[in-house]
Design a protein around this motif. Structure first.
Motif, short mmCIF file in Angstrom:
data_model
loop_
_atom_site.label_atom_id
_atom_site.label_comp_id
_atom_site.label_asym_id
_atom_site.label_seq_id
_atom_site.Cartn_x
_atom_site.Cartn_y
_atom_site.Cartn_z
N LEU A 174 -0.06 4.73 -13.64
CA LEU A 174 -0.86 5.18 -12.51
C LEU A 174 -2.09 4.29 -12.31
O LEU A 174 -2.46 3.98 -11.18
CB LEU A 174 -1.28 6.64 -12.72
N ASN A 175 -2.71 3.87 -13.38
CA ASN A 175 -3.90 3.02 -13.26
C ASN A 175 -3.58 1.69 -12.58
O ASN A 175 -4.39 1.17 -11.82
CB ASN A 175 -4.53 2.78 -14.63
N ALA A 176 -2.40 1.16 -12.83
CA ALA A 176 -2.00 -0.09 -12.16
C ALA A 176 -1.85 0.13 -10.66
O ALA A 176 -2.25 -0.72 -9.85
CB ALA A 176 -0.70 -0.61 -12.76
N HIS A 177 -1.30 1.27 -10.28
CA HIS A 177 -1.13 1.57 -8.86
C HIS A 177 -2.46 1.86 -8.19
O HIS A 177 -2.67 1.49 -7.03
CB HIS A 177 -0.17 2.74 -8.67
N ILE A 178 -3.37 2.48 -8.91
CA ILE A 178 -4.70 2.76 -8.35
C ILE A 178 -5.41 1.46 -8.02
O ILE A 178 -6.07 1.33 -6.99
CB ILE A 178 -5.53 3.62 -9.32
N ARG A 215 -4.15 -1.15 -6.96
CA ARG A 215 -3.55 -1.76 -5.78
C ARG A 215 -4.07 -1.17 -4.48
O ARG A 215 -3.88 -1.76 -3.41
CB ARG A 215 -2.03 -1.58 -5.83
N LEU A 216 -4.73 -0.01 -4.54
CA LEU A 216 -5.23 0.62 -3.32
C LEU A 216 -6.37 -0.18 -2.72
O LEU A 216 -7.29 -0.60 -3.41
CB LEU A 216 -5.73 2.05 -3.61
N GLU A 217 -6.31 -0.37 -1.42
CA GLU A 217 -7.40 -1.06 -0.73
C GLU A 217 -8.55 -0.11 -0.42
O GLU A 217 -9.68 -0.53 -0.35
CB GLU A 217 -6.88 -1.68 0.57
N ASP A 218 -8.24 1.15 -0.22
CA ASP A 218 -9.26 2.15 0.08
C ASP A 218 -9.94 2.53 -1.24
O ASP A 218 -9.43 3.33 -2.02
CB ASP A 218 -8.63 3.37 0.74
N ARG A 219 -11.09 1.94 -1.50
CA ARG A 219 -11.78 2.15 -2.78
C ARG A 219 -12.24 3.60 -2.93
O ARG A 219 -12.29 4.12 -4.04
CB ARG A 219 -12.98 1.21 -2.92
N GLU A 220 -12.59 4.26 -1.85
CA GLU A 220 -13.00 5.66 -1.93
C GLU A 220 -11.83 6.52 -2.40
O GLU A 220 -12.00 7.40 -3.25
CB GLU A 220 -13.49 6.14 -0.56
N LEU A 221 -10.65 6.25 -1.88
CA LEU A 221 -9.46 6.99 -2.30
C LEU A 221 -9.13 6.68 -3.76
O LEU A 221 -8.80 7.59 -4.53
CB LEU A 221 -8.29 6.62 -1.39
N GLN A 278 0.82 -1.21 0.00
CA GLN A 278 0.00 0.00 0.00
C GLN A 278 0.86 1.26 0.00
O GLN A 278 0.58 2.23 -0.71
CB GLN A 278 -0.94 0.01 1.21
N ARG A 279 1.93 1.25 0.81
CA ARG A 279 2.83 2.41 0.86
C ARG A 279 3.42 2.70 -0.51
O ARG A 279 3.43 3.84 -0.97
CB ARG A 279 3.96 2.15 1.86
N GLU A 280 3.93 1.66 -1.14
CA GLU A 280 4.53 1.83 -2.46
C GLU A 280 3.51 2.36 -3.46
O GLU A 280 3.83 3.24 -4.27
CB GLU A 280 5.10 0.50 -2.96
N ALA A 281 2.30 1.84 -3.41
CA ALA A 281 1.26 2.28 -4.35
C ALA A 281 0.94 3.75 -4.14
O ALA A 281 0.84 4.52 -5.10
CB ALA A 281 0.00 1.43 -4.18
N ILE A 282 0.80 4.17 -2.89
CA ILE A 282 0.46 5.57 -2.61
C ILE A 282 1.59 6.51 -3.04
O ILE A 282 1.34 7.55 -3.65
CB ILE A 282 0.12 5.76 -1.12
N ILE A 283 2.82 6.13 -2.76
CA ILE A 283 3.95 6.97 -3.15
C ILE A 283 4.01 7.08 -4.68
O ILE A 283 4.20 8.18 -5.22
CB ILE A 283 5.27 6.42 -2.57
N ILE A 295 1.53 6.74 -6.76
CA ILE A 295 0.39 7.54 -7.20
C ILE A 295 0.68 9.02 -7.01
O ILE A 295 0.39 9.84 -7.90
CB ILE A 295 -0.89 7.12 -6.44
N GLN A 296 1.26 9.39 -5.88
CA GLN A 296 1.58 10.79 -5.65
C GLN A 296 2.56 11.32 -6.70
O GLN A 296 2.36 12.40 -7.25
CB GLN A 296 2.16 10.97 -4.24
N HIS A 297 3.58 10.54 -6.99
CA HIS A 297 4.54 10.96 -8.02
C HIS A 297 3.87 11.06 -9.39
O HIS A 297 4.12 12.00 -10.15
CB HIS A 297 5.73 10.01 -8.09
N GLY A 298 3.05 10.08 -9.70
CA GLY A 298 2.35 10.08 -10.99
C GLY A 298 1.41 11.27 -11.14
O GLY A 298 1.35 11.89 -12.20
N LEU A 299 0.68 11.60 -10.09
CA LEU A 299 -0.24 12.74 -10.15
C LEU A 299 0.52 14.05 -10.37
O LEU A 299 0.09 14.90 -11.15
CB LEU A 299 -1.08 12.81 -8.87
N GLU A 300 1.62 14.19 -9.67
CA GLU A 300 2.43 15.40 -9.86
C GLU A 300 2.98 15.48 -11.28
O GLU A 300 3.02 16.55 -11.88
CB GLU A 300 3.57 15.44 -8.84
N ALA A 301 3.41 14.35 -11.82
CA ALA A 301 3.94 14.35 -13.18
C ALA A 301 2.85 14.72 -14.18
O ALA A 301 3.10 15.49 -15.12
CB ALA A 301 4.53 12.98 -13.52
N ILE A 302 1.67 14.18 -13.99
CA ILE A 302 0.57 14.51 -14.89
C ILE A 302 0.21 15.98 -14.79
O ILE A 302 0.00 16.66 -15.81
CB ILE A 302 -0.66 13.62 -14.59
#
Length: 149
Positions: free
Chosen positions: A96-100, A102-108, A55-60, A62-69
């Motif tokens: 980014l879609n692959a990392h999304i 992996r998130l367990e928090d579906r709302e996030l 989960q940590r890796e996925a969130i990190i 995702i954060q990098h991917g969002l900033e890049a986009i």
């Protein structure tokens, strides 16, 4: 000669041996049960640690991917972006879609997917991204502090 004097010690030895075998069997059973429970607990701890790390890796990522986009779609004033930079940002969006997923928090995960949709303008995209980054950071802090997520 009395036969019971001869057989009594043999019966005692046999009964003593059977008692010892039974005692060993019970001790072995308890030891095996304890070892099995410990192995299950260790497996649970290991799986939780792997899940949290995942989960940590996925969130990190995702954060990098969002900033890049965001950087690729909203260049600073007076700056133009190279096609290589835009291509790298697009590649980041694909990963980014692959990392999304992996998130367990579906709302996030839904929030990230919604942000990837169209925005009215760059300012609205930045505000939405800041809110999303805050949510991702809170989730990440909870994972690092080993709080239940």
């Amino acid at each position: 000669m009395e036969w019971w004097k001869t057989i009594a010690p043999l019966v005692g030895v046999v009964l003593g041996s059977l008692g010892t075998l039974l005692g060993q069997k019970l001790a072995d059973t308890r030891t095996l049960r304890r070892d099995r429970i410990l192995a299950q607990e260790e497996a649970k701890i290991r799986l939780r640690a792997e899940r949290v790390s995942f989960q940590r890796e996925a969130i990190i990522e995702i954060q990098h991917g969002l900033e890049a986009i965001m950087a690729a779609n909203v260049p600073s004033r007076g700056r133009s972006l190279s096609t290589e930079f835009r291509a790298a940002a697009t590649q980041s969006a694909l990963h980014l879609n692959a990392h999304i997923a992996r998130l367990e928090d579906r709302e996030l995960a839904t929030g990230v997917q919604e942000w990837l949709g169209a925005h009215a303008n760059a300012e609205a995209a930045r505000i939405a991204l800041d809110d999303l980054q805050d949510r991702l950071s809170r989730q990440l802090r909870a994972l690092y502090s080993d709080q239940p997520v």
